[in-house]
Enzyme design. Structure first.
Site, PDB file in Angstrom:
ATOM      1  N   GLU A 147      30.710  31.096  47.443  1.00  0.00           N
ATOM      2  CA  GLU A 147      31.489  29.991  47.190  1.00  0.00           C
ATOM      3  C   GLU A 147      32.915  29.639  46.268  1.00  0.00           C
ATOM      4  O   GLU A 147      33.258  29.266  45.728  1.00  0.00           O
ATOM      5  CB  GLU A 147      30.818  28.552  46.413  1.00  0.00           C
ATOM      6  CG  GLU A 147      29.073  28.586  47.019  1.00  0.00           C
ATOM      7  CD  GLU A 147      28.840  26.970  46.639  1.00  0.00           C
ATOM      8  OE1 GLU A 147      28.872  25.752  46.858  1.00  0.00           O
ATOM      9  OE2 GLU A 147      27.609  27.470  46.163  1.00  0.00           O
ATOM     10  N   SER A 205      27.679  23.658  49.736  1.00  0.00           N
ATOM     11  CA  SER A 205      28.717  23.537  50.096  1.00  0.00           C
ATOM     12  C   SER A 205      28.483  24.536  51.605  1.00  0.00           C
ATOM     13  O   SER A 205      28.957  24.253  52.736  1.00  0.00           O
ATOM     14  CB  SER A 205      30.371  24.996  49.522  1.00  0.00           C
ATOM     15  OG  SER A 205      30.589  24.356  48.512  1.00  0.00           O
ATOM     16  N   ASP A 258      21.698  13.370  46.461  1.00  0.00           N
ATOM     17  CA  ASP A 258      22.266  13.083  48.404  1.00  0.00           C
ATOM     18  C   ASP A 258      21.161  12.487  48.962  1.00  0.00           C
ATOM     19  O   ASP A 258      19.841  12.979  48.108  1.00  0.00           O
ATOM     20  CB  ASP A 258      22.381  14.091  48.654  1.00  0.00           C
ATOM     21  CG  ASP A 258      24.006  15.016  48.531  1.00  0.00           C
ATOM     22  OD1 ASP A 258      24.384  14.594  47.379  1.00  0.00           O
ATOM     23  OD2 ASP A 258      24.292  15.735  48.299  1.00  0.00           O
ATOM     24  N   GLU A 293      19.066  16.129  48.195  1.00  0.00           N
ATOM     25  CA  GLU A 293      18.873  17.513  46.695  1.00  0.00           C
ATOM     26  C   GLU A 293      20.151  16.597  45.910  1.00  0.00           C
ATOM     27  O   GLU A 293      20.872  15.340  46.242  1.00  0.00           O
ATOM     28  CB  GLU A 293      19.948  18.780  47.596  1.00  0.00           C
ATOM     29  CG  GLU A 293      21.237  17.793  48.146  1.00  0.00           C
ATOM     30  CD  GLU A 293      21.552  19.571  48.374  1.00  0.00           C
ATOM     31  OE1 GLU A 293      20.807  20.555  49.103  1.00  0.00           O
ATOM     32  OE2 GLU A 293      22.129  19.599  48.404  1.00  0.00           O
ATOM     33  N   ASN A 339      22.890  18.101  43.242  1.00  0.00           N
ATOM     34  CA  ASN A 339      24.208  19.090  42.850  1.00  0.00           C
ATOM     35  C   ASN A 339      24.748  18.656  41.539  1.00  0.00           C
ATOM     36  O   ASN A 339      25.243  17.969  41.503  1.00  0.00           O
ATOM     37  CB  ASN A 339      25.016  18.845  44.230  1.00  0.00           C
ATOM     38  CG  ASN A 339      25.960  19.579  44.188  1.00  0.00           C
ATOM     39  OD1 ASN A 339      26.582  20.647  42.940  1.00  0.00           O
ATOM     40  ND2 ASN A 339      26.648  20.012  46.051  1.00  0.00           N
ATOM     41  N   SER A 391      37.139  14.458  47.157  1.00  0.00           N
ATOM     42  CA  SER A 391      35.711  14.662  47.026  1.00  0.00           C
ATOM     43  C   SER A 391      35.092  13.274  46.543  1.00  0.00           C
ATOM     44  O   SER A 391      35.831  12.178  46.212  1.00  0.00           O
ATOM     45  CB  SER A 391      35.239  15.660  45.397  1.00  0.00           C
ATOM     46  OG  SER A 391      35.832  17.673  45.975  1.00  0.00           O
TER      47      SER A 391
END
Length: 359
Positions: free
Chosen positions: A15, A186, A296, A309, A311, A320
């Site tokens: 990432e 990602s 999420d 999940e 993040n 974003s």
């Protein structure tokens, strides 16, 4: 005197490029009347290099953030940067913008704890827990939070009994299912599988990026997100949703698809919104999070809610979901959000100074 803000980005991670995009946006939004920016670039090999911000030309390009390390070994390059930048007098904080392994997983956070310097975002434990999907799912299940059914296993198990594992996955999860590296974000290394052949290929792909993987049953429905902000008394934003027509929201969808649109707040009933916000707060606290996280969810056609999940370092560009959700929730601007996160870092660090380490 301005606060020295040491920004870490790049990193030894797949990432790496995502981290550069985040740093490129964040650095330009920092109020330089309040903060002295000290960019620290980490190469894909784990070498650290310090950038002289005063020498960066006007009209910043992302390539301008790539600094050449002075030393060819991680230990020497890290030591050089720490001596140059973290021993300088004055108030300072670290802003880690490292996505994925060797940055979002508690490794850099542990170093910063040893250096006794305030830093933005989650601590060692919460960083490690949230990045490891298998461990976080087990803890969230113990906290009574509903999730999609999943199976986790290691590379050695796959090598020794792959046929039996495929049988087990088919019986327990069925198709479609998703295969994911346990400790990556990602959507890198993730596959949506509709057959045994695709499942085997997806597992082999995920194992390129991690020695442990997670396979999940698909939940048909909508993907809803909320942003969480704070330490002891965290706040939860209004929920948001990306509008798209893809069966799998992969890396290209997230970062390259210009047709994506955000719906904030997501068009869902008020009771569901409150359930999402309560569950997000419960999960945030269950995983010992602080600073920030994006949580999420899946919302199926029957209205059942499943946590997907957490993040711990969500995408943080102007486009974003995390910063936009806060702007739509309470009017917090992008630059104001960065300053709030820095304030939370100083608050947490000050609280740690009250802990006694001797009898």
């Amino acid at each position: 005197m301005r606060t020295k803000l040491i920004v870490l980005y790049g990193g030894k991670s797949v990432e790496h490029e995502v981290s550069l995009k985040t740093a490129y946006t964040v650095i330009q939004a920092i109020d330089e009347t309040k903060f002295e920016i000290i960019p620290i670039y980490i190469t894909r090999e784990g070498l650290w290099g310090s950038l002289d911000w005063t020498s960066v030309p006007a009209g910043l390009r992302m390539d301008d953030l790539v600094a050449e390390p002075v030393h060819g070994s991680p230990a020497a390059s890290i030591g050089d940067v720490l001596i140059q930048r973290l021993t300088a007098p004055g108030k300072k904080a670290v802003l880690p913008l490292l996505h994925g392994s060797n940055g979002e997983d508690g490794t850099v956070q542990g170093l910063l704890e040893l250096l006794d310097v305030p830093y933005v975002g989650n601590g060692v434990l919460s960083s490690a827990l949230t990045l490891d999907k298998a461990v976080s799912k087990q803890l969230l299940a113990g906290a009574g939070i509903r999730q999609t059914e999943f199976v986790s296993f290691r590379h050695e198990e796959w090598l020794e009994e792959h046929a039996a594992l495929l049988d087990r996955l088919e019986r327990r999860l069925g198709y479609p299912c998703y295969v994911k590296p346990a400790s990556l974000g990602s959507s890198i290394g993730i596959s949506r599988c509709e057959s045994r052949r695709e499942l085997q290929a997806g597992i082999e792909e995920a194992l390129r990026y991690d020695g442990k993987i997670v396979v999940e049953r698909e939940i048909a429905g909508r993907e809803i997100q909320v942003a969480v902000l704070g330490n002891e008394k965290p706040l939860v934003s209004l929920p948001g949703e990306f509008i798209h027509n893809r069966s799998f929201f992969d890396f290209d969808s997230k970062y390259l698809d210009k047709s994506l649109t955000m719906s904030i707040p997501a068009q869902i009933p008020d009771p569901v919104t409150e359930q999402i916000r309560r569950t997000a707060l419960h999960a945030y606290q269950a995983l010992c999070c602080s600073g920030l996280a994006r949580v999420d969810f899946f919302l199926d056609g029957d209205g059942a809610l499943y946590l997907n999940e957490i993040n711990a370092l969500p995408g943080f560009t102007n486009f974003s979901m995390y910063p936009v959700m806060w702007e739509r929730t309470d009017g917090t601007s992008y630059s104001e959000l960065i300053e709030k996160l820095i304030d939370y870092a100083f608050t947490r660090h000050a609280e740690k100074q009250t802990i006694q380490y001797a009898r």
